[in-house]
Design an enzyme around this catalytic site. Structure first.
Site, short mmCIF file in Angstrom:
data_model
loop_
_atom_site.label_atom_id
_atom_site.label_comp_id
_atom_site.label_asym_id
_atom_site.label_seq_id
_atom_site.Cartn_x
_atom_site.Cartn_y
_atom_site.Cartn_z
N ASP A 205 44.45 24.00 43.48
CA ASP A 205 44.10 25.32 42.97
C ASP A 205 45.22 26.33 43.19
O ASP A 205 45.58 27.09 42.30
CB ASP A 205 42.81 25.83 43.64
CG ASP A 205 41.63 24.94 43.35
OD1 ASP A 205 41.75 24.04 42.51
OD2 ASP A 205 40.57 25.15 43.99
N SER B 25 37.72 45.56 46.45
CA SER B 25 37.53 44.63 45.34
C SER B 25 36.42 45.15 44.43
O SER B 25 35.31 45.43 44.90
CB SER B 25 37.15 43.24 45.85
OG SER B 25 36.52 42.51 44.81
N SER C 126 38.33 28.59 40.15
CA SER C 126 39.30 28.88 41.21
C SER C 126 39.62 30.36 41.37
O SER C 126 40.77 30.75 41.49
CB SER C 126 40.58 28.09 40.96
OG SER C 126 41.12 27.73 42.18
P1 ADP Z 1 35.90 29.39 42.94
O1 ADP Z 1 37.22 29.42 43.62
O2 ADP Z 1 35.66 28.13 42.22
O3 ADP Z 1 35.65 30.58 42.06
P2 ADP Z 1 35.03 29.63 45.63
O4 ADP Z 1 33.70 29.51 46.28
O5 ADP Z 1 36.14 28.77 46.11
O6 ADP Z 1 34.80 29.45 44.07
O7 ADP Z 1 35.56 31.12 45.75
C1 ADP Z 1 34.72 32.19 45.39
C2 ADP Z 1 34.85 33.26 46.45
O8 ADP Z 1 36.17 33.84 46.41
C3 ADP Z 1 33.93 34.43 46.23
O9 ADP Z 1 32.65 34.18 46.79
C4 ADP Z 1 34.66 35.54 46.98
O10 ADP Z 1 34.43 35.42 48.37
C5 ADP Z 1 36.11 35.21 46.73
N1 ADP Z 1 36.64 35.95 45.58
C6 ADP Z 1 37.19 35.45 44.48
N2 ADP Z 1 37.60 36.43 43.64
C7 ADP Z 1 37.32 37.59 44.25
C8 ADP Z 1 37.49 38.97 43.92
N3 ADP Z 1 38.04 39.37 42.76
N4 ADP Z 1 37.06 39.88 44.81
C9 ADP Z 1 36.52 39.52 45.99
N5 ADP Z 1 36.33 38.25 46.33
C10 ADP Z 1 36.72 37.28 45.50
MG MG Z 2 37.85 28.12 45.16
#
Ligand code: ADP
Ligand code: MG
Length: 388
Positions: free
Chosen positions: A177, A72, A131
């Protein structure tokens, strides 16, 4: 889609750099905002999200062994897990848990899942309530389903992605979501009945009405989000039990006074009032959008915010300030979107007032000494799909 796609190009370039070959394909899934209907999903109620233009793109190629290698860009690292890890919820922790969770949920549903190499790039800001977690799950799910030619109807996909997050990653969340990221359609909001999972695409053309939806990231530090979420959920579930209904969805606005009179705790009463009135506001919003009256949804948005602030108690000073400043600057309506305790605010504004309203919010933030907000305006985008 037209024109070059920098995210997809970045995912493919990273793939070639890491794995020495071009990916078999690329898939994208969007973040979302919820136009209205907050904390209604786990009460079997109604929500009305739309997909953002911001998306998570996965480039992937299948491999012959049950082994998943995932890089990632956002996380800045590569992880690997095997079939044993994927078989045990919680075994892969951190961001990889959302990816392993999708593999687990597919295996658990009896599907053959191909091993794969993947790269992930995204412009959905993580942790802003837009999300990004569901976008990651939906992009990975769509990729693996295509690569493995898995017979998985699109209707069944949101619940599967939700199980990845709930059971494997251990994050309680409703189905909104994942449903939004997978099922949304460009130019439409997604009217979802979280009990039956029936959904309807409701035309939502703010631009056509001369309006814009301003999304303001409150930048509020997330405080106690998981614990507060669990507490709200528990209060709703205990109220439903006390009222003898399967879920608060079953309390109508007409039946609300009687229901409230049967509850003896004032906090629980206010939680119930939020959920019941919020469901009604979603239905009214859908009716107005069906009638093409976009500006008229503004007061429902503002009422939703007041309900979240006063009855559900999930707002924080930053989001209240953003809502008040947007309304003072002429927004038709404004509300916090997402689970609360930070995250983003939506404001429905005249298209030619976007900058003025954003400036007003920025000025109000400066007065209060808050971290400056960031903002963008969003039109409803498409759900998860393979990229050409
Ligand atoms: P939201 O869904 O509102 O953005 P969340 O706490 O539910 O917040 O999710 C965020 C988490 O999702 C990040 O801390 C990470 O662990 C994971 N995540 C989301 N997008 C990525 C990405 N592109 N690469 C790696 N992890 C990701
Ligand atoms: Mg989330």
């Amino acid at each position: 889609m037209t024109g070059p796609n920098p995210l997809a190009a970045r995912a493919a370039a990273a793939f070639e750099r890491l794995y020495g070959e071009a990916p078999a394909g690329r898939w994208a899934a969007p973040g979302r905002v919820n136009l209205i209907g907050e904390h209604t999903d786990y009460n079997d109620g109604f929500v009305l999200p739309f997909a953002l233009p911001q998306r998570t793109v996965v480039a992937a190629t299948p491999v012959d062994a049950p082994l998943w290698t995932v890089w990632s860009e956002q996380a800045g690292e590569q992880i690997t897990f095997d079939g044993t890890d994927a078989g045990k919820p919680g075994q892969v922790t951190g961001w990889g848990g959302y990816v392993a969770g999708v593999v687990w949920a597919l295996l658990d549903a009896g599907h053959q899942v191909p091993g794969a190499r993947l790269t992930v790039v995204s412009d959905v800001p993580p942790g802003a309530g837009l999300s990004s977690s569901a976008a990651l799950e939906a992009a990975v799910l769509t990729a693996l389903a295509d690569l493995g030619r898995i017979d998985l109807p699109v209707d069944d996909r949101p619940a599967l992605a939700q199980r990845a997050e709930n059971v494997y990653a251990g994050m309680p969340c409703g189905i909104m979501d994942q449903a939004a990221s997978i099922r949304c359609r460009a130019g439409h909001a997604l009217f979802l009945d979280c009990r039956s999972l029936a959904l309807e695409h409701i035309p939502f053309d703010a631009a056509g009405a001369g309006l814009a939806v301003l999304v303001i990231d409150s930048r509020a530090p997330h405080r106690h989000v998981t614990g507060e979420y669990a507490a709200r959920r528990a209060a709703c579930e205990s109220a439903a039990r006390a009222l003898g209904v399967p879920a608060l969805r079953d309390v109508t606005t007409d039946g609300l006074p009687v229901a409230l009179a049967r509850l003896d705790d004032d906090v629980v009463r206010r939680r119930v009032r939020h959920v019941v009135t919020e469901n009604q506001r979603v239905l009214e919003t859908v009716a107005l959008l069906r009638a093409g009256d976009v500006p008229a949804i503004g007061p429902l948005m503002t009422a939703s915010h007041a309900s979240m602030r006063d009855d559900f108690e999930i707002t924080v000073p930053e989001v209240d300030t953003a809502v008040e400043a947007a309304l003072s600057a002429g927004a038709y309506g404004a509300r916090m979107t997402g689970g609360g305790f930070g995250g983003c605010v939506l404001a429905l504004v005249d298209a030619d007032r976007v900058d003025a309203v954003a400036d007003a919010v920025t000025a109000a933030y400066a007065d209060r000494g808050f971290t400056p907000p960031v903002w963008f305006s969003a039109a409803p985008g498409a759900g998860a799909a393979a990229l050409p």
